[in-house]
Design an enzyme around this catalytic site. Structure first.
Site, PDB file in Angstrom:
ATOM      1  N   ARG A  17      -5.699   7.099  -5.660  1.00 18.03           N
ATOM      2  CA  ARG A  17      -4.897   8.140  -5.981  1.00 18.03           C
ATOM      3  C   ARG A  17      -3.343   7.829  -5.074  1.00 18.03           C
ATOM      4  O   ARG A  17      -2.988   9.472  -5.137  1.00 18.03           O
ATOM      5  CB  ARG A  17      -5.383   9.840  -5.487  1.00 18.03           C
ATOM      6  CG  ARG A  17      -6.933  10.037  -5.837  1.00 18.03           C
ATOM      7  CD  ARG A  17      -7.150  11.285  -6.271  1.00 18.03           C
ATOM      8  NE  ARG A  17      -7.672  11.885  -4.972  1.00 18.03           N
ATOM      9  CZ  ARG A  17      -7.563  13.051  -4.872  1.00 18.03           C
ATOM     10  NH1 ARG A  17      -7.895  13.721  -5.649  1.00 18.03           N
ATOM     11  NH2 ARG A  17      -7.567  13.392  -3.654  1.00 18.03           N
ATOM     12  N   ASP A  18      -3.398   6.784  -4.601  1.00 20.24           N
ATOM     13  CA  ASP A  18      -2.448   6.634  -3.333  1.00 20.24           C
ATOM     14  C   ASP A  18      -1.509   5.106  -4.192  1.00 20.24           C
ATOM     15  O   ASP A  18      -0.695   3.977  -3.092  1.00 20.24           O
ATOM     16  CB  ASP A  18      -1.988   6.817  -2.788  1.00 20.24           C
ATOM     17  CG  ASP A  18      -0.485   7.117  -2.021  1.00 20.24           C
ATOM     18  OD1 ASP A  18       0.673   6.896  -2.982  1.00 20.24           O
ATOM     19  OD2 ASP A  18      -0.021   7.362  -0.803  1.00 20.24           O
ATOM     20  N   ILE A  19      -2.101   4.745  -5.210  1.00 19.97           N
ATOM     21  CA  ILE A  19      -1.366   3.361  -5.431  1.00 19.97           C
ATOM     22  C   ILE A  19       0.060   2.996  -5.790  1.00 19.97           C
ATOM     23  O   ILE A  19       0.317   3.695  -6.335  1.00 19.97           O
ATOM     24  CB  ILE A  19      -2.509   2.296  -6.975  1.00 19.97           C
ATOM     25  CG1 ILE A  19      -4.010   2.497  -6.793  1.00 19.97           C
ATOM     26  CG2 ILE A  19      -1.658   0.687  -6.717  1.00 19.97           C
ATOM     27  CD1 ILE A  19      -4.844   2.066  -7.676  1.00 19.97           C
ATOM     28  N   ASN A  23       1.369   0.043  -0.045  1.00 20.96           N
ATOM     29  CA  ASN A  23       0.432   0.071  -0.211  1.00 20.96           C
ATOM     30  C   ASN A  23      -0.769  -0.964  -0.711  1.00 20.96           C
ATOM     31  O   ASN A  23      -1.608  -0.693  -0.548  1.00 20.96           O
ATOM     32  CB  ASN A  23      -0.757   1.827  -0.424  1.00 20.96           C
ATOM     33  CG  ASN A  23      -0.864   2.772   0.331  1.00 20.96           C
ATOM     34  OD1 ASN A  23      -0.265   2.860   0.872  1.00 20.96           O
ATOM     35  ND2 ASN A  23      -1.045   3.765  -0.483  1.00 20.96           N
TER      36      ASN A  23
END
Length: 141
Positions: A17-19, A23
């Protein structure tokens, strides 16, 4: 490779949910590492995720539109990263349209440039690999 990490994550029934570029790290040996699992979501019960999580420029239209979404939202984020790798930018036009209407993702980007044949080959190979290997795409037409 980033796709392998995401595939393993999804097979374990987790969404990142935060690619985003921030990251994706390299270890001392030069291997790609996916980091920051603070927003990860367990979908082992077959649940869809809800809510606006992640970095807006990388979010799928469903996330932006507060609609239920699956692990395919992570694949959308990978597509944004691929666009950044190819064009060096993300279309603010498409993102703005998503903010106004989640279903208004244009098929053509107004700033599209000619892509050299080498990149076209890599793009087509990645798309074929994703469609063939990632569990998220089962049942996708």
């Amino acid at each position: 490779m980033q796709l392998v990490a995401v595939d393993k994550l999804h097979k374990a029934h987790w969404m990142h949910r935060d690619i985003k570029l921030d990251n994706i790290l390299l270890d001392a040996a030069g291997n790609v590492v996916l980091a920051d699992f603070g927003l990860a979501y367990d979908f082992s019960n077959g649940d869809m995720a809800y809510g606006r999580f992640g970095t807006p420029g990388y979010c799928s239209p469903q996330v932006i539109g507060y609609l239920p979404y699956s692990c395919k939202a992570d694949i959308y984020s990978l597509g944004v990263i691929l666009q950044l790798m190819i064009y060096g930018t993300v279309s603010t036009y498409s993102y703005g349209k998503c903010l106004r209407s989640y279903s208004s993702v244009p098929s053509q980007y107004p700033h599209e440039k000619t892509v050299d044949p080498t990149k076209n080959y890599v793009i087509n190979d990645l798309i074929r690999s994703v469609r063939t290997n990632l569990e998220c795409f089962s049942g996708l037409s």
